[in-house]
Design a protein around this motif. Structure first.
Motif, short mmCIF file in Angstrom:
data_model
loop_
_atom_site.label_atom_id
_atom_site.label_comp_id
_atom_site.label_asym_id
_atom_site.label_seq_id
_atom_site.Cartn_x
_atom_site.Cartn_y
_atom_site.Cartn_z
N LYS A 330 -14.90 37.68 14.38
CA LYS A 330 -15.44 36.31 14.59
C LYS A 330 -16.76 36.38 15.37
O LYS A 330 -16.88 37.07 16.37
CB LYS A 330 -14.41 35.52 15.39
N THR A 333 -22.50 39.13 12.89
CA THR A 333 -23.49 38.78 11.87
C THR A 333 -23.84 40.00 11.03
O THR A 333 -23.75 41.13 11.50
CB THR A 333 -24.77 38.23 12.52
N ARG A 351 -18.00 36.84 4.26
CA ARG A 351 -17.68 35.48 4.70
C ARG A 351 -16.16 35.26 4.73
O ARG A 351 -15.66 34.55 5.59
CB ARG A 351 -18.37 34.46 3.79
N GLU A 356 -20.78 36.18 9.65
CA GLU A 356 -21.88 35.32 9.18
C GLU A 356 -22.94 36.19 8.52
O GLU A 356 -23.47 37.11 9.17
CB GLU A 356 -22.49 34.57 10.38
N ASP A 385 -22.29 27.81 -0.27
CA ASP A 385 -23.31 27.58 0.77
C ASP A 385 -24.68 27.70 0.14
O ASP A 385 -25.26 28.79 0.10
CB ASP A 385 -23.14 28.61 1.89
#
Ligand code: SF4
Length: 491
Positions: A330, A333, A351, A356, A385
């Motif tokens: 969590k 990146t 994802r 991220e 997205d």
């Protein structure tokens, strides 16, 4: 939709056939929308670094067929990619418990004088000697920039030799200068297979085979087990397959692929010419990709119940560990740099793990596949997205280094050693995915997530390298727009 013409001995390159581009920067929503409607215009670069060559992709696909042989009609340096191909071939042999052998790729060693006087005699002698020494079941002749530029008539040499050698002699036109998209070499290899090896299906044969287009096949045991629940057997292509197996792939019940870039041509060619359906969903990486892929295959095989039972059991089995992995990842990146199919699929996989993705760079982008549609992996990513930042470049490392310097992700995920090394030198954790099944299905997503955690936990190599290495890229370059050397469309 492009019709695949298997009577011709040459396949058009991806730029012409699939609208492939190697220069773009924007969002996944824009890329998808333009590919679906008016089309994406390629943006050329006013500066480029070294890239790769389609000939290597072609040679290594054909050279990995167990009982075939490749004659590369080229200067010997054009066979340099076979070193990596040989490593992969041996790795595939280890997975199957086979003896180690080398790929059978032989160079005609074109020299300067050959470019003046021609080298068809040399090609003829090389083929005859190769046949005498190795007794292959088929010989493919791969072209090169030099043989292409001097206009070597490879097909005529093969036509003459057909009288003498009672095996398929098939040309593969993969000259590197023709295309910036090295994946065109995959198409050249699969075209050679469709044009020169695959036979029409026999009317009296009912097959239970499913063609599985992949590279090394590390997950073969798991796939064999899963497919047995659906009543079918996989035939892994092309590495370690035989000429006879390839001759019969027109009789299979379906074709699937681990990579959309790799499998599109062969899958759609078999569908168009022999009615073997090709599974056109996103590829089976991560959870949703695997489920969509398996459900599509299950529908084709009329095995929907077996598929749903398998999915339900596996999802329940991995749920606790997956939650743990997600909790540990969590807030992390990533930046991605891969071929387009893997790039868009692995962005989705990251994802799914809660990482991220700050940027997804792909080495080219096919605006449609051979069935005439935008790749499903791109479509699904855009739906999820549309603002995701993406770029397209033929592995131009100066752009990647610039992006990494600006975005400073926790990890750079790629499939190419020539790219991952730069992230490591910058002190950024990197993951070079050599195994095409690294995130395959339910087991794969757990393995992949755990490897990412390892990479993020053990950063000392990257840190120590970054402390000691002076990059050739200056702070000035990192401060520039990453794509300042990309021309506007049409220039
Ligand atoms: S680009 Fe041309 S010369 Fe270079 S390796 Fe490829 S085929 Fe050979």
């Amino acid at each position: 939709m492009a019709i695949i013409d298997i009577k011709r001995n040459e396949v058009p390159i991806r730029e012409n056939r699939l609208g492939a581009v190697t220069g773009y920067v924007g969002t996944i929503g824009d890329l998808h929308e333009r590919a679906t409607n008016c089309g994406v215009g390629n943006r050329e670069r006013c500066f480029t670094q070294a890239s790769a060559c389609s000939s290597g992709c072609c040679q290594n696909q054909l050279g990995s067929i167990s009982d075939a042989l490749v004659v590369n009609h080229a200067p010997v340096g054009c066979a340099a990619d076979s070193v990596a191909g040989n490593v992969n071939f041996k790795s595939g042999a280890r997975l199957r418990g086979l003896d180690y052998t080398n790929v059978q790729i032989i160079s005609t060693n074109l020299e300067e004088r050959d470019t003046v006087f021609g080298a068809t005699d040399k090609l003829r002698d090389t083929i005859l000697q190769a046949y005498e020494r190795y007794k292959p079941k088929a010989i493919f002749v791969t072209a090169s920039c030099v043989s292409g530029i001097i206009g070597e008539d490879i097909q005529s040499v093969l036509n003459e030799l057909k009288e003498e050698l009672d095996i398929p002699l098939v040309p593969a036109f993969c000259e590197g200068f023709k295309t910036k998209v090295w994946a065109s070499g995959f198409d050249a290899a699969f075209h050679a297979v469709l044009h020169g090896i695959v036979a029409p299906p026999r009317s009296d044969v009912k097959s239970n085979k499913v063609n599985f287009v992949n590279f090394r096949g590390s997950a073969r045991k798991e796939i064999i087990n899963t497919f047995s629940k659906l009543g079918v057997e996989p035939v892994f292509l092309l590495q370690h397959s035989t000429v006879e197996e390839i001759r019969r792939i027109s009789e299979a019940r379906a074709t699937v692929s681990i990579c959309g870039t790799l499998g599109s041509y062969l899958g759609n060619g078999l569908e168009q010419h022999y009615g073997v359906p090709y599974v056109n969903t996103e590829q089976p990486h991560g959870i949703s990709g695997y489920k969509n892929w398996l459900r599509s295959l299950g529908t084709l095989l009329e095995a929907e119940d077996a598929v749903e039972a398998h999915i339900a059991a596996e999802e329940a089995r991995i749920a606790p560990e997956l939650e743990e992995i997600r909790a540990r990842l969590k807030g992390k990146t990533a930046v991605i740099g891969m071929g387009p199919s893997f790039g868009h699929n692995y962005t989705r996989v990251l994802r799914e793990l809660g990482v991220e993705v700050l940027w997804a760079a792909t080495w080219h982008f096919d605006q449609n596949y051979d069935h005439g549609e935008v790749p499903e992996s791109t479509k699904r990513l855009a739906e999820a997205d549309e603002s995701l930042q993406v770029s397209v470049g033929d592995q131009q490392n100066y752009e990647i280094v610039n992006l990494l310097g600006k975005l400073k992700p926790d990890i750079y995920v790629t499939r190419h050693g020539g790219s991952s090394v730069w992230a490591t030198k910058m002190g950024i954790a990197s993951y070079m995915i050599t195994d095409e099944y690294a995130a395959f299905g339910f087991n794969g997503i757990l393995n992949f997530g755990n490897v990412i955690i390892d990479k993020l936990t053990n950063r000392s190599l990257a840190r120590k390298l970054a402390e000691r290495i002076k990059l050739p890229y200056s702070d000035w370059w990192i401060a520039q727009d990453s794509f300042s050397l990309l021309n506007a469309e049409g220039f």
